[in-house]
Write an enzyme that holds these catalytic residues in place. Structure first.
Site, PDB file in Angstrom:
ATOM      1  N   LYS B  80       0.981  -1.324   0.117  1.00 26.05           N
ATOM      2  CA  LYS B  80      -0.005  -0.009  -0.033  1.00 26.05           C
ATOM      3  C   LYS B  80       0.918   1.327   0.074  1.00 26.05           C
ATOM      4  O   LYS B  80       1.997   1.227   0.662  1.00 26.05           O
ATOM      5  CB  LYS B  80      -0.817  -0.032   1.138  1.00 26.05           C
ATOM      6  CG  LYS B  80      -1.985   1.184   1.332  1.00 26.05           C
ATOM      7  CD  LYS B  80      -2.874   0.859   2.612  1.00 26.05           C
ATOM      8  CE  LYS B  80      -3.850   1.676   2.585  1.00 26.05           C
ATOM      9  NZ  LYS B  80      -4.769   1.444   3.822  1.00 26.05           N
ATOM     10  N   SER B 155      -9.462   1.996   3.195  1.00 24.73           N
ATOM     11  CA  SER B 155      -8.704   2.506   2.104  1.00 24.73           C
ATOM     12  C   SER B 155      -7.881   1.485   1.546  1.00 24.73           C
ATOM     13  O   SER B 155      -7.238   2.257   0.500  1.00 24.73           O
ATOM     14  CB  SER B 155      -8.037   3.716   2.948  1.00 24.73           C
ATOM     15  OG  SER B 155      -7.258   2.936   4.035  1.00 24.73           O
ATOM     16  N   SER B 179      -9.680  -0.804   7.221  1.00 29.98           N
ATOM     17  CA  SER B 179      -9.191  -0.455   5.884  1.00 29.98           C
ATOM     18  C   SER B 179      -8.408  -1.594   5.053  1.00 29.98           C
ATOM     19  O   SER B 179      -8.065  -1.682   4.187  1.00 29.98           O
ATOM     20  CB  SER B 179      -8.269   0.692   5.821  1.00 29.98           C
ATOM     21  OG  SER B 179      -8.849   1.759   6.072  1.00 29.98           O
TER      22      SER B 179
END
Lengths: 487, 486
Positions: B80, B155, B179
């Site tokens: 990420k 997210s 997330s």
């Protein structure tokens, strides 16, 4: 109207640790090129995390103990939020409601009066980076940022508003400064900025209970400027009240070359720091056993040492004050004294005289710090013994001392090499006296006729003949005996 | 080249690498081809590190040939884009850090580098990990591989979409309120948030420090365990990291649940839950029962306050964490300004997107003098109550199960105008962050053709019980073998 002055001092002192507060960078940031003693952590880069420097916590506990504070069982760090370019993360890691140490005091003596000044708290935080403001020749201003100082461990010592004059404020600061140096928690050099002081100053009508509106004074970088700034501020506030004005709560800066304070920020712009517990650092539990270990390792504090110098060694208050001005000075003095096989109060007095007299004079002349002085403490005792034993006159000893200071050589060696030893052999002195008497019939007659002061001239002649080496006491005594015998 | 290579799990790829059936270079090239083929539609990557990946793959092949392979050596992965990677841009999907190249690795990136995993790129996210749909990325939204009209969740939407679509064998996400687990659920893969402090946060660009935790997104539970094995453990650079020697979690992979006590918290079948999600969850509970688990009703009455607590604490912490982005030292800097303060304001006005600004303002307000006690302090007190409720339920149960997300993937744009609706996505996941406990989402079926997820939570450092239940359930069902058609 008569006013009472109320002052409280907030002192920031950088801690004497090897590394910074929350990262492994060296805390000796002053030696490095700008922005060379840095890492992602102290630069506040994205994603980095702080790790507590245990030595900094220990130093804060040590300071708290030296100031008679209570050491917290549980403490924590908080974020103090405010934007400024010298603050790398946009917040400072500090302590808000649970400081490491609180409720202590510091004794000061001013005009022969002893007063106890409250210490509210001692807490730990990180220093900010340094901003250097520059102006180009053509007038454009800009600022440079040196991050080396960012993250250096900083201790804030908040004093109660117990001080009642600029003199007391200065004395408190001097004592605090001495203590930090004594216990080795800070270099505490005010000019270099690792010992900084802000003053909260207010006045109130004498006998009033209620505190007046306080003004915070900043930017003072010497003991003298703290004293001058408080004096100025008190006069300014009195004049303002007397002329029917009101004192505004504000921050003022001391301008050293003009010797005035100027307004920097009024209360309307007071910051809301939005303190909250630092989520990157779990709360700390301080083990009471650790505190006791630190307490046991504390050196004798300046106040106790001063009392011992006066009471046990018979030194004057004045000499004691000067001999305990720093831990290094006091240690030098005691090392010298203890090198004597049976230290006496007379020797203590003599060592003090050497240090505060000749040594201080030579240090001033050459701009040398005690650490760099060539004379080992024990050599002062050896020199004094040559004086006490009659080998050196006091004036000769001063000459030897200067040589010791310049070369580091032993007093005995200097005395021998220069043939400085005093003539204390009565035959040799006697022979010189006989020469002086026969060469100066007129002064001899004067003496025999009752003009006793004439002996001084004859002593001088003996000294001339022996080139200053005759023991002056012995000379006077023998001369007197010979002249009396001629009567 | 066999196109199905990209649909392997990491442990299947490991077996093939060890047998010499495939090289890391072949796996990496397959991943890169897959990215080239579909990522203009999925948009899971902010950066593709093609050259670095090929170089790391060659190194991995040497290491495998020497017989020194670790479990993830030679496996293509994504990280990420809020996890710092030395020399590789780390943007947080924000204009503010668009040009930022960290001179350091996050601890997890360093561990995976040492392990010999191959970095193929950085995954898209909601800006600074604030959001539940990846639509808050300043660059572009990510699309759900099951339906490109829909969001992948967030997210960690980039990581979930990349793993679900075969662009990377696994990815690491960060989970502050769900997330990792929510996008895992919406993309039909396994998403796991470890116990707070089990995985180092050093180098994870902070959103909310007391809630953030890094964890794996994988194609099955075994992969989740293998990745966690590689990244878990104490890190002296993170003071909130637990001094704990993690066990080898593969020992927890058992197919029966005899003697396991599993609680079903009654408050977690919330209003507005999609019927297909509820159905999938109830069926999953039946499967657990059939595997020998004792099922009982649990209760966490203060769960209804978790969302409110979260939206005080997370913005408060973020308001301080994001204060460092002022345009002075790195990142976006607005030069067209009248003064220092003007430059600060314009940098932050233009560098941050609307959701980030909303949260900074919320947090700044909640911490303001006069409001602190009513908001931040109260939220911390309720946080303690929520944590205690979990503690008391974990005296009765080895784990708690519930749905991961109340709905399946929604359409792009559907909830963008209503932040509260968007926030409700995390209502079932964020209690685990508030309590600091581990949680995992495993595929539990389809509702209207879209994946649903079963969530399993355990007590702090109770990862073994959580993995055991997740693995037994997965092995008893076939949901993890579904792949989206692209």
């Amino acid at each position: 109207m008569e006013y009472e002055v109320v002052v409280g001092l907030e002192v920031h002192a950088q801690l004497l640790t090897k590394s910074k507060m929350f990262c492994g960078c060296s805390s000796e940031y002053q030696d490095g090129e700008p922005n060379s003693v840095v890492c992602p952590v102290c630069m506040g880069m994205p994603g980095v995390l702080p790790v507590i420097n245990k030595k900094a916590v220990e130093h804060t506990i040590r300071t708290g103990l030296a100031l008679g504070c209570t050491i917290a069982r549980n403490t924590k760090f908080d974020r103090k939020n405010y934007p400024y370019p010298d603050l790398m993360k946009g917040y400072q890691i500090s302590q808000f409601d649970m400081p490491v140490a609180s409720d202590g005091c510091l004794e000061i003596q001013v005009d022969g009066q002893t007063r106890s000044i409250g210490v509210t708290r001692v807490h730990l935080e990180e220093d900010a980076a340094k901003l250097l403001h520059r102006t180009e020749d053509y007038g454009e201003g800009y600022s440079l940022l040196d991050i080396n100082r960012a993250g250096v461990p900083l201790m804030e010592i908040v004093g109660e508003p117990d001080l009642r004059s600029a003199d007391e404020a200065r004395e408190y600061l001097v004592q605090l400064h001495t203590i930090l140096q004594f216990i080795g928690t800070s270099v505490a050099n005010m000019e270099e900025g690792n010992f900084r002081c802000d003053a909260n100053v207010s006045i109130r009508p004498k006998d009033d209970e209620e505190l007046g509106t306080k003004v915070e004074v900043k930017n003072m970088n010497s003991f003298r400027s703290v004293h001058r700034a408080i004096e100025f501020e008190v006069e300014r506030q009195i004049a303002l009240l007397e002329s029917g004005g009101r004192i505004e709560q504000e921050t003022r800066g001391w301008v050293d070359d003009e010797e005035i304070t100027v307004s920097q920020r009024t209360k309307e712009y007071a910051s809301d720091y939005r303190y909250f517990p630092e989520p990157d650092l779990p709360p700390i539990t301080i083990d009471p056993l650790w505190v006791e270990e630190i307490r046991a390792s504390l050196p004798e504090l300046p106040a106790a040492r001063r009392a011992r110098f006066v009471n046990d060694l018979g030194l004057s208050e004045y000499d004691t004050e000067l001999l305990t001005i720093s831990r290094a000075t006091a240690d030098y003095f005691e090392t010298a004294l203890n090198s004597d096989t049976s230290p006496s109060n007379e020797m203590a007095k003599a060592i003090g005289n050497w240090m505060l007299g000749e040594m201080a004079r030579l240090q001033n002349q050459t701009g040398t710090l005690l650490d760099d002085v060539n004379i080992a403490p024990g050599q002062i005792v050896e020199l004094q013994k040559l004086v006490d034993g009659g080998t050196l006159s006091s004036s000769m000893a001063k000459a030897v001392f200067e040589k010791m200071y310049n070369t580091g050589a032993d007093p005995q060696a200097i005395t021998e090499a220069d043939g400085l030893a005093q003539i204390s052999d009565s035959d040799a002195v006697g022979a010189a006296i006989d020469d002086a008497i026969s060469a100066n019939p007129q002064p001899v007659r004067d003496y025999l006729e009752g003009k006793e002061s004439a002996i001084q001239f004859l002593v001088g002649q003996v000294m001339r003949i022996t080139r200053g080496k005759a023991n002056p006491q012995m000379t006077t005594e023998l001369l007197k005996n010979k002249l009396e015998a001629m009567k | 080249m066999d196109k199905s290579l990209v649909n392997l799990t990491a442990h299947e790829a490991r077996d093939m690498l060890d047998r010499g059936d495939v090289s890391s270079l072949e796996l990496t090239e397959a991943s890169l081809e897959r990215i080239e083929e579909i990522d203009d539609r999925v948009k899971a990557f902010v950066t593709v590190t093609r050259n670095l990946a090929l170089e790391q793959a060659r190194e991995a092949d040497v290491r495998i040939a020497e017989g020194n392979a670790a479990p993830l050596t030679g496996i293509p992965m994504q990280l990420k884009d809020n996890i710092c990677t030395h020399g590789v841009p780390t943007t947080c999907s924000s204009r503010m850090l668009e040009e930022f190249v960290p001179p350091y690795d996050a601890s997890v990136a360093e561990r995976l580098r040492q392990e010999g995993a191959v970095l193929v790129g950085k995954g898209n996210l909601d800006e600074f990990a604030m959001g539940s749909s990846t639509e808050n990325s300043a660059f572009f939204p990510t699309h759900n591989p099951w339906d490109l009209e829909r969001v992948p969740g967030g997210s960690s939407g980039g990581p979930a979409a990349a793993v679900a679509s075969g662009e990377a064998f696994f990815s690491l996400g960060s989970d502050t309120g769900g997330s990792i687990r929510q996008p895992g659920s919406l993309c039909g893969i396994v998403g796991m948030k470890p116990t707070y402090g089990l995985v180092s946060r050093y180098g994870l660009i902070a959103f909310a420090s007391s809630l953030d935790q890094i964890g794996p997104l994988t194609r099955d539970v075994r992969d989740s365990v293998i990745v966690l094995n590689a990244i878990a453990g104490h890190d002296p650079r993170d003071s909130t990291s637990i001094e704990f020697q993690p066990p080898d979690y593969t020992a927890a992979l058992k197919t029966d649940l005899k003697g396991m006590r599993i609680g079903v918290p009654k408050e977690y079948f919330v209003d507005g839950m999609e019927s297909g999600v509820e159905e999938a969850t109830r069926k999953a509970i039946d499967v657990l029962k059939s595997l020998g688990a004792e099922i009982g009703e649990a209760s966490l009455p203060h769960t209804s306050y978790a969302l409110a607590v979260y939206y005080i604490i997370a913005p408060s912490e973020c308001s301080a964490n994001l204060a460092r982005y002022d345009g002075v030292k790195y990142g976006f800097s607005e030069q067209d300004a009248d003064s220092m303060w003007d430059a600060y304001e314009k940098t932050r006005q233009r560098g941050f997107g609307p959701e980030v600004k909303r949260r900074i303002m919320l947090g700044t307000y909640a911490l303001s003098s006069g409001y602190y006690d009513a908001y931040y302090l109260k939220a911390q007190q309720v946080r303690t109550i929520i944590r205690q409720e979990f503690e008391s339920e974990f005296e009765k149960f080895d784990a708690l199960v519930m749905a991961t997300s109340p709905t399946t993937a929604f359409k792009l744009g559907e909830k963008m105008d209503d932040p509260v609706q968007m926030y409700l996505n995390d209502v079932l996941t964020l209690p685990a962050n508030i309590a600091g406990i581990p949680g995992i989402s495993v595929p539990s079926g389809l509702s209207n053709g879209l994946p649903t997820g079963l969530q399993i939570m355990a007590k702090p450092l109770g990862e073994e019980a959580m993995f055991r239940i997740a693995y037994a359930y997965e092995q008893a069902t076939d949901w993890h073998n579904m792949t989206p058609e692209l």
